[in-house]
Motif scaffolding. Structure first.
Motif, short mmCIF file in Angstrom:
data_model
loop_
_atom_site.label_atom_id
_atom_site.label_comp_id
_atom_site.label_asym_id
_atom_site.label_seq_id
_atom_site.Cartn_x
_atom_site.Cartn_y
_atom_site.Cartn_z
N ALA A 199 36.03 42.25 -28.34
CA ALA A 199 36.41 43.00 -29.54
C ALA A 199 35.61 44.29 -29.69
N GLY A 200 34.62 44.49 -28.82
CA GLY A 200 33.81 45.70 -28.89
C GLY A 200 32.60 45.59 -29.80
N TYR A 201 32.33 44.38 -30.30
CA TYR A 201 31.14 44.18 -31.15
C TYR A 201 29.95 43.82 -30.24
N ILE A 202 29.45 44.83 -29.57
CA ILE A 202 28.42 44.63 -28.56
C ILE A 202 27.11 44.13 -29.19
N ASN A 203 26.74 44.72 -30.33
CA ASN A 203 25.49 44.32 -30.99
C ASN A 203 25.54 42.86 -31.43
N ARG A 204 26.71 42.44 -31.94
CA ARG A 204 26.84 41.05 -32.38
C ARG A 204 26.71 40.09 -31.20
N ALA A 205 27.28 40.48 -30.07
CA ALA A 205 27.20 39.63 -28.87
C ALA A 205 25.75 39.48 -28.43
N THR A 206 25.01 40.59 -28.44
CA THR A 206 23.61 40.55 -28.03
C THR A 206 22.77 39.75 -29.02
N GLU A 207 23.00 39.96 -30.31
CA GLU A 207 22.25 39.23 -31.34
C GLU A 207 22.53 37.73 -31.26
N MET A 208 23.78 37.39 -30.95
CA MET A 208 24.15 35.98 -30.84
C MET A 208 23.36 35.30 -29.74
N LEU A 209 23.17 36.00 -28.62
CA LEU A 209 22.41 35.44 -27.49
C LEU A 209 21.00 35.05 -27.93
N PHE A 210 20.33 35.94 -28.64
CA PHE A 210 18.94 35.69 -29.00
C PHE A 210 18.78 34.84 -30.26
N SER A 211 19.87 34.58 -30.98
CA SER A 211 19.78 33.72 -32.17
C SER A 211 20.26 32.30 -31.90
N MET A 212 20.66 32.02 -30.67
CA MET A 212 21.13 30.66 -30.34
C MET A 212 20.07 29.61 -30.61
N ARG A 213 18.80 29.98 -30.45
CA ARG A 213 17.72 29.02 -30.69
C ARG A 213 17.70 28.53 -32.13
N GLU A 214 18.18 29.36 -33.06
CA GLU A 214 18.22 28.98 -34.47
C GLU A 214 19.22 27.86 -34.72
N TYR A 215 20.11 27.65 -33.74
CA TYR A 215 21.10 26.57 -33.84
C TYR A 215 20.69 25.39 -32.96
N ASN A 216 19.42 25.38 -32.55
CA ASN A 216 18.89 24.33 -31.66
C ASN A 216 19.63 24.27 -30.33
N CYS A 217 19.97 25.44 -29.83
CA CYS A 217 20.66 25.53 -28.54
C CYS A 217 20.04 26.68 -27.73
N TRP A 218 19.71 26.40 -26.48
CA TRP A 218 19.15 27.42 -25.61
C TRP A 218 20.22 27.90 -24.64
N PRO A 219 20.31 29.21 -24.44
CA PRO A 219 21.36 29.75 -23.55
C PRO A 219 21.10 29.40 -22.09
N THR A 220 22.18 29.28 -21.36
CA THR A 220 22.09 29.14 -19.90
C THR A 220 22.12 30.53 -19.28
N ILE A 221 21.84 30.60 -18.00
CA ILE A 221 21.85 31.88 -17.30
C ILE A 221 23.27 32.45 -17.28
N ARG A 222 24.28 31.59 -17.33
CA ARG A 222 25.67 32.06 -17.37
C ARG A 222 25.92 32.88 -18.63
#
Length: 385
Positions: free
Chosen positions: A121-144
């Motif tokens: 959708a072109g919301y690049i900042n939201r995509a980036t912020e979502m990556l680094f806020s995943m820990r707040e949901y008790n979930c760690w991102p994978t390398i994928r």
């Protein structure tokens, strides 16, 4: 047995009717009833919603029930419904709800989907912020998921942010892999920093990664785009010395680079060498050489290559036929035009008026096809060719 069959005949329609009733009852109105709903029934209710405007209201209604028990599957459907309606602010609200409720454990797959939605959708900042806020949901991102964000940034040409995200990998508990470095190399190439891209290639061993054919092909592609074809071949040799075999994409890149420099004969030779390297040419391989021949105005050679392509089961494009026919007409090679036209028709392509006009201009003098000839008359003339 007869008695059993009799009962089955009687009972089976009832079972079917009950299934139909159950499915038809999976509507929003069921949320108003006090009977307990299974997770699958709730999921079916949300799947049946056709209006993205109602998703949040239905979710709110469901949250008021005593059997409220949201799952990742439910939130996935909710987010997908909202994304189809381009309700991206509503997706933000759903994510806030999830964070506040803390009743549902979400996996990396869920956030990977959300990040892709934001990126598309072109919301690049939201995509980036979502990556680094995943820990707040008790979930760690994978390398994928990490690499997905890097790809989004490269596609959006956000080259300054890419480096910042890359440096954040240790904070996310991630180890850099070859795919990640390949994305960085692609970003450096697209920002015209080829020297930096080659410097990163030298850093692979230090980062405990090994470059693969995609790594080298990306660099070769941008070398060829900058008319540095000989350097691309040198890199190909370096790749093979490192024990990495070229693939079809590698050969297509080199062939295209040669043809764009007018070195079509070398491109044809490389096309023949592909099989010796254990690599089968694909339609892109032939098409690259074909366009090279056409750009060099070698129309008879182009016609012969098209014959070879057809014999190999590779069908030329409509634009290829058009260029070949126009070129042969300019050189008054009408016999060859007839053969190419026949093959074009067999392939299912219908010549357009401009192509018929070009053929007729070659067959007759320009006085016959004058501006006085009406469109209808010209069409009748064309049918006789």
């Amino acid at each position: 047995m007869k008695l059993l069959r009799k009962h089955l005949v009687t009972i089976y329609p009832v079972l079917i009717d009950r299934r139909i009733i159950t499915r038809s009852n999976c509507t929003v109105s069921r949320l108003n009833h006090k009977d307990w709903l299974s997770p699958n029934e709730v999921l079916e209710i949300f799947k049946r919603l056709s209006d993205s405007e109602s998703v949040i209201n239905v979710l709110e209604k469901y949250s008021q029930r005593k059997d409220y028990n949201p799952s990742e599957a439910l939130y996935t459907v909710v987010v997908q419904k909202l994304s189809r309606g381009k309700k991206y602010n509503a997706i933000d609200d759903v994510l806030k709800r999830i964070k506040n409720e803390k009743t549902c454990m979400l996996s990396d797959d869920f956030f990977y989907g959300v990040i892709r939605i934001y990126g598309n959708a072109g919301y690049i900042n939201r995509a980036t912020e979502m990556l680094f806020s995943m820990r707040e949901y008790n979930c760690w991102p994978t390398i994928r998921t990490f690499n997905c964000v890097l790809n989004i940034l490269v596609s959006a040409k956000q080259f300054d942010i890419i480096h910042q995200v890359y440096l954040g990998a240790p904070r996310l508990g991630l180890e850099i892999d070859t795919c990640c470095l390949n994305i960085l190399i692609k970003g450096l190439c697209e920002s015209d920093r080829l020297d930096a891209a080659f410097a990163l290639l030298d850093e692979f061993p230090k980062l405990h990664c090994e470059p693969n054919v995609r790594t080298y092909s990306t660099l070769m592609n941008f070398l060829c785009k900058h008319s540095r074809v000989d350097e691309a071949f040198e890199l190909c040799e370096r790749m093979e010395q490192a024990g990495v075999d070229p693939d079809t994409i590698t050969f297509n890149t080199l062939i295209s680079g040669l043809c764009k420099q007018g070195r079509v004969a070398e491109g044809v030779e490389l096309l023949d060498k592909m099989r010796l390297k254990g690599c089968e040419p694909n339609p892109g391989s032939y098409q690259a050489v074909l366009y090279g021949l056409l750009d060099s105005k070698k129309f008879l050679e182009a016609k012969c290559l098209m014959d070879k392509m057809i014999s190999m089961g590779v069908l030329p494009s409509f634009s290829s036929y058009k260029l070949v026919i126009h070129g042969l007409c300019n050189e008054n090679l009408l016999g060859d035009v007839d053969l190419v036209l026949e093959k074009m028709l067999r392939q299912g392509f219908v010549p357009r008026m401009g192509m018929w006009k070009k053929i007729l201009e070659s067959m007759f003098s320009e006085q016959i096809i004058s501006t006085s000839v009406s469109q209808c008359q010209f069409s009748e003339l064309a049918k006789g060719v």
